[in-house]
Design an enzyme around this catalytic site. Structure first.
Site, PDB file in Angstrom:
ATOM      1  N   ASP A  25      68.423  86.968  61.088  1.00  0.00           N
ATOM      2  CA  ASP A  25      67.037  87.365  61.363  1.00  0.00           C
ATOM      3  C   ASP A  25      66.724  88.614  60.538  1.00  0.00           C
ATOM      4  O   ASP A  25      67.467  89.599  60.568  1.00  0.00           O
ATOM      5  CB  ASP A  25      66.906  87.671  62.863  1.00  0.00           C
ATOM      6  CG  ASP A  25      65.467  87.907  63.279  1.00  0.00           C
ATOM      7  OD1 ASP A  25      64.964  87.128  64.101  1.00  0.00           O
ATOM      8  OD2 ASP A  25      64.851  88.875  62.783  1.00  0.00           O
ATOM      9  N   ASP A 123      61.213  84.246  59.562  1.00  0.00           N
ATOM     10  CA  ASP A 123      62.238  85.215  59.156  1.00  0.00           C
ATOM     11  C   ASP A 123      63.608  84.966  59.778  1.00  0.00           C
ATOM     12  O   ASP A 123      64.441  85.858  59.813  1.00  0.00           O
ATOM     13  CB  ASP A 123      61.778  86.649  59.443  1.00  0.00           C
ATOM     14  CG  ASP A 123      62.074  87.106  60.856  1.00  0.00           C
ATOM     15  OD1 ASP A 123      62.042  86.260  61.762  1.00  0.00           O
ATOM     16  OD2 ASP A 123      62.367  88.300  61.028  1.00  0.00           O
ATOM     17  N   GLU A 124      63.829  83.770  60.285  1.00  0.00           N
ATOM     18  CA  GLU A 124      65.169  83.524  60.861  1.00  0.00           C
ATOM     19  C   GLU A 124      65.662  82.124  60.531  1.00  0.00           C
ATOM     20  O   GLU A 124      64.876  81.198  60.367  1.00  0.00           O
ATOM     21  CB  GLU A 124      65.167  83.741  62.374  1.00  0.00           C
ATOM     22  CG  GLU A 124      64.197  82.888  63.106  1.00  0.00           C
ATOM     23  CD  GLU A 124      64.239  83.075  64.623  1.00  0.00           C
ATOM     24  OE1 GLU A 124      65.337  83.221  65.183  1.00  0.00           O
ATOM     25  OE2 GLU A 124      63.158  83.032  65.207  1.00  0.00           O
TER      26      GLU A 124
END
Ligand code: TTP
Ligand code: MG
Length: 383
Positions: A25, A123-124
C-alpha cells in the site's frame, strides 16, 4: 492500555508451508504524488480534496500528508473540519489523471515481482509470492527490493505486509506505516492479530465492532478464543468468518476475481440548488472522468447508475443496464440524465449528484472496432 507491539521474529524463522501473500500500500498516495510533482511541498501539512473555502467548503478530504495527520486530518473528513483543524495546511484539488497514471506504472513495476498479482485499489495490490521466499530473512530482502525499485523508478515510498493469507498481509502492511514492512510467519498469525482492536480487521466495521463490544469482545484475540457456536449464534455465517480470520485462516486467492467492480464520482454543490441546469452540468462534467478511467482499464461498462441527495439528506439511486456494453462518454451522459430528470421534477433542492458505471467486461478487438464506429456515429448525432 497500550497495545502490545508485534516484533518480527528472527531471520531464520520459516514462513510456513502454505501460500505466501504480499500486500503493498502506497504511503499517503495522492499527497505523495503531489509532493513529487512539486518538491517545495515536502515536509509540509498537505490536504488533498475539496476546496476548503476558508472553512465554508463542502465535500471531503481524500488524503492528508503525514505532517497533517497529527491534527486529526484524515480521509473522508469533511473539508470544513479539516480546515478548522489545520488552517495552515496547503489544500490541493484532486488530480486524478496524475494518480491513475502513477498507479499504473507502480502496478507494472510491482507485478513483475510475483507469480500472480491483483490490483486492489488505486494504491494497493496483492502479490502471490509462494515459493519465492521461505524465511523471514528472505521476506525482508524481498520487501526491501520492491521498496528500493519503487523509490528508484518513481521516487515514492510504500508499506508492505507479508503473511500466509490476504488478511494477515493486508493488516501487516498497515502495521508499520509509512515506509515500513511487517513479516508475519504462518505460526505467528494468531499472536500478531491477538492484541489488535477488532476494527483493525478490514471487514469488521463500526457496527459489528459495537455488537462485539456488547458481548465483551474487544480484541481479535477475544474473537479467536470464542467458541464457533457462540459466534454463529450471534452473527450467523459472518461470525464463523470472523473466527477463522482471528485464528489466522483466510483466503489466499490472488488475481482470481475481476478486480475493479465500479467507478463513480460524486459532487456536493456549494449551495443546494433546484436548478436543472446545475445538475445537468455536473453530469456533463463527470462523464469524461468515468469514461477516461474505464479506458485506462480497457473495459466496457454495462450499467449506469445515479445518486441524488436532496437538502434534507433523503437519497435516491437509480440504475439502468444497457443492451450492449459501451465505453463512451456520451452514453454515460445520456443515460445518467434520463435517470436523474424524473427525480428532479418536483424541483426540490439538491445537495449532491453522483454517477457510477459498473458491470464491467473486457472487450475483444473486433468489438472495439464496432464500438468505435458506433461511438463516432453517436458523437455525430450528439453534436
Ligand atoms: P489509502 O491507502 O487508504 O490512504 P493513503 O495512501 O493516502 O495513506 P496511507 O499512507 O495511510 O496508506 O488510500 C489511497 C488513496 O485513495 C488516498 O491517497 C486518497 C484516496 N482515498 C480517497 O479519495 N478517499 C478515501 O476515503 C480514502 C480512504 C482514500
Ligand atoms: Mg495508501
Amino acid at each position: 492500555m497500550a497495545e502490545q507491539r508485534y516484533t518480527i521474529p528472527p531471520d531464520n524463522t520459516s514462513l510456513g508451508d502454505g501460500s505466501i501473500i504480499l500486500h503493498l500500500d502506497m504511503d499517503c498516495f495522492f499527497a505523495a504524488c503531489e509532493v513529487r510533482a512539486d518538491p517545495s511541498l515536502k515536509g509540509k501539512p498537505l490536504v488533498i480534496g475539496a476546496d476548503p473555502k476558508e472553512g465554508k467548503g463542502r465535500g471531503v478530504v481524500c488524503t492528508a500528508s503525514y505532517e497533517a495527520r497529527p491534527f486529526g486530518v484524515r480521509s473522508a473528513l469533511p473539508i470544513s473540519q479539516a480546515y478548522r483543524a489545520c488552517p495552515q495546511a496547503i489544500f490541493l484539488p484532486v488530480n486524478g489523471k496524475l494518480y491513475r497514471a502513477t498507479s499504473r506504472r507502480i502496478m507494472d513495476i510491482v507485478s513483475k515481482f510475483g507469480r500472480r498479482y491483483e490490483k486492489a485499489s488505486v494504491d494497493e495490490m496483492y502479490l502471490d509470492i509462494t515459493g519465492l521466499v521461505h524465511t523471514v530473512g528472505e521476506a525482508k530482502e524481498f520487501a526491501q527490493a520492491i521498496k528500493d525499485e519503487l523509490m528508484q523508478q518513481e521516487g515514492l515510498t510504500c508499506s508492505i505486509g507479508i503473511g500466509a493469507n490476504r488478511k494477515v498481509a493486508k493488516v501487516a502492511s498497515d502495521y508499520n506505516k509509512p515506509d515500513g514492512y511487517t513479516i508475519v510467519p504462518e505460526s505467528q498469525a494468531k499472536e500478531f492479530f491477538a492484541p489488535l482492536r477488532v476494527k483493525k480487521i478490514p471487514g469488521i466495521g463500526p457496527k459489528s465492532a459495537e455488537r462485539l463490544a456488547e458481548l465483551g469482545i474487544l480484541t481479535v484475540g477475544d474473537i479467536a478464543k470464542k467458541r464457533q457456536n457462540f459466534l454463529l449464534y450471534h452473527f450467523g455465517k459472518y461470525g464463523l468468518w470472523m473466527h477463522d480470520i482471528a485464528n489466522g485462516l483466510g483466503s489466499t486467492a490472488v488475481g482470481e476475481e475481476h478486480q475493479i467492480k465500479s467507478i463513480s464520482r460524486e459532487r456536493t454543490f456549494e449551495i443546494d440548488t433546484s436548478k436543472l441546469s446545475d445538475a445537468y452540468q455536473v453530469v456533463h462534467a463527470m462523464a469524461p472522468y468515468l469514461a477516461d478511467e474505464i479506458d485506462d482499464y480497457e473495459l466496457h461498462y454495462n450499467t449506469i447508475s445515479i445518486k441524488l441527495r436532496f437538502d434534507d439528506f433523503t437519497t435516491f439511486t437509480r440504475a439502468k443496464t444497457l443492451d450492449t456494453p459501451c465505453h463512451d462518454v456520451y452514453t454515460i451522459r445520456r443515460i445518467a440524465w434520463e435517470l436523474l430528470k424524473p427525480l428532479l421534477r418536483e424541483r426540490r433542492k439538491v445537495r449532491l449528484v453522483g454517477v457510477r458505471i459498473s458491470k464491467f467486461e473486457q472487450v475483444t478487438e473486433r468489438q472495439m472496432e464496432l464500438e468505435q464506429y458506433f461511438t463516432t456515429e453517436a458523437r455525430k448525432a450528439y453534436i
